[in-house]
Scaffold this motif. Sequence first.
Motif, short mmCIF file in Angstrom:
data_model
loop_
_atom_site.label_atom_id
_atom_site.label_comp_id
_atom_site.label_asym_id
_atom_site.label_seq_id
_atom_site.Cartn_x
_atom_site.Cartn_y
_atom_site.Cartn_z
N GLU A 59 26.48 -35.28 -20.40
CA GLU A 59 26.14 -34.58 -19.15
C GLU A 59 26.78 -35.25 -17.95
N VAL A 60 26.76 -36.57 -17.94
CA VAL A 60 27.38 -37.30 -16.83
C VAL A 60 28.88 -37.02 -16.77
N ASP A 61 29.52 -36.86 -17.95
CA ASP A 61 30.95 -36.56 -18.00
C ASP A 61 31.27 -35.12 -17.65
N GLY A 62 30.24 -34.31 -17.41
CA GLY A 62 30.46 -32.93 -16.99
C GLY A 62 30.48 -31.92 -18.11
N ALA A 63 30.05 -32.28 -19.32
CA ALA A 63 30.03 -31.33 -20.44
C ALA A 63 28.86 -30.38 -20.27
N GLY A 64 29.15 -29.08 -20.36
CA GLY A 64 28.11 -28.07 -20.25
C GLY A 64 27.30 -27.95 -21.54
N GLY A 65 26.34 -27.04 -21.51
CA GLY A 65 25.47 -26.87 -22.66
C GLY A 65 26.21 -26.46 -23.93
N TRP A 66 27.13 -25.49 -23.82
CA TRP A 66 27.87 -25.03 -24.99
C TRP A 66 28.78 -26.12 -25.55
N ARG A 67 29.43 -26.87 -24.66
CA ARG A 67 30.32 -27.94 -25.13
C ARG A 67 29.54 -29.04 -25.80
N ARG A 68 28.35 -29.36 -25.26
CA ARG A 68 27.53 -30.39 -25.91
C ARG A 68 27.07 -29.93 -27.29
N MET A 69 26.77 -28.63 -27.39
CA MET A 69 26.31 -28.13 -28.69
C MET A 69 27.42 -28.18 -29.73
N TRP A 70 28.64 -27.72 -29.35
CA TRP A 70 29.74 -27.65 -30.31
C TRP A 70 30.33 -29.01 -30.65
N HIS A 71 30.39 -29.91 -29.69
CA HIS A 71 31.08 -31.18 -29.89
C HIS A 71 30.16 -32.38 -30.15
N ILE A 72 28.85 -32.21 -29.89
CA ILE A 72 27.92 -33.32 -30.11
C ILE A 72 26.80 -32.93 -31.08
N THR A 73 26.06 -31.90 -30.71
CA THR A 73 24.86 -31.55 -31.50
C THR A 73 25.20 -31.13 -32.92
N LEU A 74 26.05 -30.10 -33.07
CA LEU A 74 26.35 -29.58 -34.40
C LEU A 74 27.04 -30.61 -35.30
N PRO A 75 28.03 -31.37 -34.81
CA PRO A 75 28.61 -32.40 -35.70
C PRO A 75 27.61 -33.46 -36.14
N MET A 76 26.66 -33.82 -35.28
CA MET A 76 25.72 -34.88 -35.62
C MET A 76 24.61 -34.42 -36.57
N ILE A 77 24.39 -33.11 -36.66
CA ILE A 77 23.36 -32.62 -37.59
C ILE A 77 24.01 -31.84 -38.74
N ARG A 78 25.30 -32.09 -38.98
CA ARG A 78 26.02 -31.33 -40.00
C ARG A 78 25.40 -31.51 -41.38
N ARG A 79 24.97 -32.70 -41.71
CA ARG A 79 24.36 -32.93 -43.02
C ARG A 79 23.04 -32.18 -43.14
N SER A 80 22.27 -32.11 -42.07
CA SER A 80 21.03 -31.33 -42.09
C SER A 80 21.33 -29.84 -42.24
N ILE A 81 22.41 -29.38 -41.62
CA ILE A 81 22.80 -27.99 -41.76
C ILE A 81 23.14 -27.67 -43.21
N GLY A 82 23.90 -28.56 -43.84
CA GLY A 82 24.26 -28.35 -45.24
C GLY A 82 23.04 -28.35 -46.16
N THR A 83 22.13 -29.30 -45.92
CA THR A 83 20.91 -29.36 -46.74
C THR A 83 20.06 -28.10 -46.56
N ASN A 84 19.90 -27.68 -45.30
CA ASN A 84 19.10 -26.50 -45.03
C ASN A 84 19.73 -25.25 -45.65
N LEU A 85 21.04 -25.10 -45.52
CA LEU A 85 21.71 -23.94 -46.10
C LEU A 85 21.53 -23.89 -47.61
N MET A 86 21.64 -25.03 -48.27
CA MET A 86 21.49 -25.05 -49.71
C MET A 86 20.07 -24.64 -50.12
#
Length: 289
Positions: free
Chosen positions: A191-218
Motif C-alpha cells: 500500500e505504501v508503494d502505491g499498489a491498489g487493491g487489484w494489484r495487491r490481490m493479483w501479485h501478493i494475495t493470490l500467489p501467497m495462498i496458491r497452495r490453499s487454492i490448490g488444496t481447496n480445488l482438489m
Amino acid sequence: MSRKRSRSLTRALPVSPSVVLLLLFLAGPIAYCAYIAFTDLQLTGQAEDSFVGFDNFRTAFGDEAFLNAVWLTLVFTVISALLGQNTLGLGLAMLMQRASKPVRTLTGGIVVTAWVLPEVVAGFLLYAFFRREGTLNAILDQLHLPTQNWLFTLPILAVSFANVWRGTAFSMLVYSAALNEIPKEITEAAEVDGAGGWRRMWHITLPMIRRSIGTNLMLITLQTLSVFGLIWVMTRGGPGGKSQTLPLFMYEEAFQKSMIGYGTAVALLLLVVGSLFSVVYLRLLRTEV
C-alpha cells in the motif's frame, strides 16, 4: 539388525489397527468392486455371474446416455465447484477480512448454516426455491419479469446453483484461514508503494495462498463429483437426462435396471475421473510459491 527390526515393529504396532481397518473397509471393497466391474453380475434374475472382460467399459463408451452423463458431470463440476464455490468462497473470505465483527459473524453464520444442512434437506429447500410455484418465480413475478419452470428448462444450472449455495462455506473457511496467515507487513508495504487493491490481490494475495487454492480445488472437486442426494431430490436426473450426472447414471444402471456389473464399471470410471483431477491438483501443490 534384529534390534532395528524390533524398533520398527514397535513403532508400527500402534498404527496397525488403523491399517487393518483401512484394508478391510476401504481397500477390500474397492478391490471387490473392481472385480464386479469385469462381470455381468445382476441384482435379480441371475443364477450366477460370469467374467466378461472389458465389455462393460466398451458398452459405456458406446452408450449415448453415459457420454451425456460424463458431459453433464464436467459441466456441473466446473460451474458449481471451480467457478461457483471456489470464486464465491474466496470473495466472501476477502470481504470478511475488512468487515466489522457483527457483519463477519452474521455472514459466516448464514453461509455455514447452508453447509451443515443435510444434503437431502438442502435439496428440498432448493427444490422449493426453483419449482414453478417456488420462491424465485414469486420474486420475478413481483418484479414483473418473465417466469419459467427452472427445473425443467435449465435443470443442470439449477442444481449447480444449489450446490454452490450449499458448499461455498467450506471454501470460505479455507480461504479465511489462508488470508489470516499473510503477514500484514507485506500488504502494508505494498500500500505504501502505491499498489491498489487489484494489484495487491493479483501479485501478493493470490500467489501467497496458491497452495490453499490448490488444496481447496482438489477437495471441492472430489466432493462435487460424488454429489447424488442433492440432484436426486431436485430433479432425479431429469427431465430426459438433462441433469443426470455420473452418480445418478450409475445408480440407475445398478439398482433400477439391476445391472450391478455395468453400474460398478461406471463407478470405476468416475473414480478415474476423480483421480485425474487429483493428479492435476497434486502437481500444482508441489510447486513452491
